[in-house]
Design an enzyme around this catalytic site. Structure first.
Site, PDB file in Angstrom:
ATOM      1  N   GLU A 174      11.132  -6.624   3.205  1.00  0.00           N
ATOM      2  CA  GLU A 174      10.742  -7.738   4.081  1.00  0.00           C
ATOM      3  C   GLU A 174      10.109  -8.853   3.256  1.00  0.00           C
ATOM      4  O   GLU A 174       9.087  -9.428   3.635  1.00  0.00           O
ATOM      5  CB  GLU A 174       9.767  -7.250   5.168  1.00  0.00           C
ATOM      6  CG  GLU A 174      10.311  -6.066   5.962  1.00  0.00           C
ATOM      7  CD  GLU A 174       9.417  -5.597   7.116  1.00  0.00           C
ATOM      8  OE1 GLU A 174       8.473  -6.326   7.484  1.00  0.00           O
ATOM      9  OE2 GLU A 174       9.684  -4.502   7.661  1.00  0.00           O
ATOM     10  N   GLU A 183       5.633   2.274   8.790  1.00  0.00           N
ATOM     11  CA  GLU A 183       4.181   2.076   8.880  1.00  0.00           C
ATOM     12  C   GLU A 183       3.387   3.238   9.489  1.00  0.00           C
ATOM     13  O   GLU A 183       2.657   3.048  10.458  1.00  0.00           O
ATOM     14  CB  GLU A 183       3.890   0.795   9.676  1.00  0.00           C
ATOM     15  CG  GLU A 183       4.548  -0.428   9.092  1.00  0.00           C
ATOM     16  CD  GLU A 183       4.282  -1.707   9.897  1.00  0.00           C
ATOM     17  OE1 GLU A 183       3.718  -1.627  10.992  1.00  0.00           O
ATOM     18  OE2 GLU A 183       4.640  -2.786   9.397  1.00  0.00           O
TER      19      GLU A 183
HETATM   20  C1  GLA Z   1       6.514  -5.549  10.236  1.00  0.00           C
HETATM   21  C2  GLA Z   1       7.757  -4.878  10.788  1.00  0.00           C
HETATM   22  C3  GLA Z   1       8.874  -5.858  10.990  1.00  0.00           C
HETATM   23  C4  GLA Z   1       8.404  -7.122  11.664  1.00  0.00           C
HETATM   24  C5  GLA Z   1       7.282  -7.713  10.883  1.00  0.00           C
HETATM   25  C6  GLA Z   1       6.823  -8.991  11.537  1.00  0.00           C
HETATM   26  O1  GLA Z   1       6.597  -5.827   8.910  1.00  0.00           O
HETATM   27  O2  GLA Z   1       8.225  -3.837   9.956  1.00  0.00           O
HETATM   28  O3  GLA Z   1       9.837  -5.274  11.810  1.00  0.00           O
HETATM   29  O4  GLA Z   1       7.983  -6.849  12.973  1.00  0.00           O
HETATM   30  O5  GLA Z   1       6.231  -6.769  10.868  1.00  0.00           O
HETATM   31  O6  GLA Z   1       7.874  -9.797  11.948  1.00  0.00           O
END
Ligand code: GLA
Length: 375
Positions: A268, A163
């Protein structure tokens, strides 16, 4: 074959409760092959896990049957694994690696450099002043080399930077950026590569459907190539919703990364079924106030919404299969709905249904749909 019996025993369902379960779902689960076998040769099927996942029999059984890859939800993040200079917490990370090795899983380290979940002391010296560029680079070097070297040859992939790009402004004005400049990225990737030259290194971010953000990432990859900075893949976090982003937009992003020679990871994946509370983003600092209207499914998911969720998972997996030569992994962010971060983000205290297993740890219709694509 009776995975079914084993499954019922392990998940503590009474015999009387069984007929209440959707028989097709159970039948899908009871087949001999789990998702990891069905998708073998296509891409890894991953789950984000935590300490409870490895001590709860239901979760252990699910992981062994269905998943060929694991990522730790929090335990490799800087503030957890390396909370102060020289202090390392390797207990869970070591267990994670042992579990992955015992079960022949692809392990993804998440994450080496991020602006969030870092110790307060990282960016300041003992007098509380901002550290110099040289001092911060030294901290980065010690952190990355210690961690990547410890698990060299075991953890095969790393989210090197998480990020660091915003759709609005390009580089996120994080402390990493402010103190080191954008070349903090090059340093992070070079250091990870030096520590384990065979590791698969990716850049990971959310809202990778935003065309401006995608273009910025594409330019970053080209710049890396010019400079010889090693990068092998792009992580699209894939925190999706029932109706957003549009599947064609997701496909365009995948094409753009693949055209640059990158492997694509959905790192994710989860699908939020609840009403939007303001603009949709996975920016971790977002939160909105609770209202009952934002939490409509406390008693269970209506069939109409479950059908949409199932269709959405099916469409997304069809897309992944279309690009399977360049897709390396899809990881769901958690295992079952009861443990998902989406019950608390961006509004605390809601009942969400984003994953493949329900609150009783049973496979959902969306599980059955994606299994059926390969059955
Ligand atoms: C972001 C991070 C993850 C996690 C999510 C929320 O996507 O990359 O590590 O913290 O937020 O759980």
């Amino acid at each position: 074959m009776i995975n079914r019996r084993k499954f019922i025993r392990n998940s503590a369902i009474t015999a009387a409760a069984v007929p209440l379960l959707n028989s097709q779902v159970l039948a899908a689960w009871a087949q001999e092959k789990g998702l990891k076998d069905l998708y073998k040769g296509d891409f890894f099927i991953g789950a984000a896990i935590n300490g409870r996942s490895l001590t709860t029999p239901d979760f252990v059984n699910i992981l062994k049957k269905d998943f060929s890859s694991i990522t730790a939800e929090n335990e490799f993040k800087w503030s957890v694994i390396n909370p102060s200079e020289g202090e390392w917490r390797f207990d869970f990370p070591d267990q994670f690696v042992k579990f992955g090795q015992d079960n022949d899983m692809f392990m993804q380290g998440h994450c080496l450099v991020w602006h969030s979940q870092v110790p307060r002391s990282l960016f300041v010296d003992e007098s509380g002043n901002q550290v110099t560029k040289e001092a911060l680079l030294k901290k980065m070097q010690v952190h990355i080399s210690t961690l990547v070297d410890r698990y060299k040859g075991k953890i095969q992939g790393w989210d090197v930077v998480n990020e660091s790009i915003t759709p609005e402004d390009g580089w996120r004005r994080s402390q990493w950026y402010n103190i080191i400049g954008p070349e903090f990225m090059d340093h992070a990737f070079n250091l990870a590569h030096e520590a384990d030259p065979s590791a698969h290194l990716i850049y990971n971010d959310y809202n990778m459907d935003n065309p401006k953000k995608v273009q910025f990432v594409v330019e970053m990859i080209r710049d890396f190539k010019k400079k010889g900075v090693p990068i092998h893949g792009i992580g699209m976090q894939a925190h999706y919703h029932l109706d957003e982003p549009d599947i064609n937009v997701i496909e365009n992003s995948m094409k753009a990364f693949i055209a640059e020679g990158m492997k694509v990871h959905w790192t994710e994946l989860d699908i939020d079924v609840l009403p939007a509370a303001g603009a949709r983003t996975s920016e971790i600092s977002t939160n909105a106030e609770y209202q009952d209207a934002l939490n409509p499914y406390t008693e269970g998911l209506p069939k109409e919404i479950d059908d949409k969720l199932t269709k959405r998972y099916e469409d997304l997996f069809k897309l992944l299969l279309k690009y399977k030569d360049d897709v390396m992994r899809v990881t769901t962010w958690g295992i079952s709905d009861d443990t998902s971060w989406k019950n608390g983000f961006p509004v605390r205290g809601r009942t969400n249904y984003p994953l493949l297993f329900d609150r009783q740890h049973q496979p959902k219709n969306c599980y059955k749909a994606i299994a059926a694509l390969k059955s």
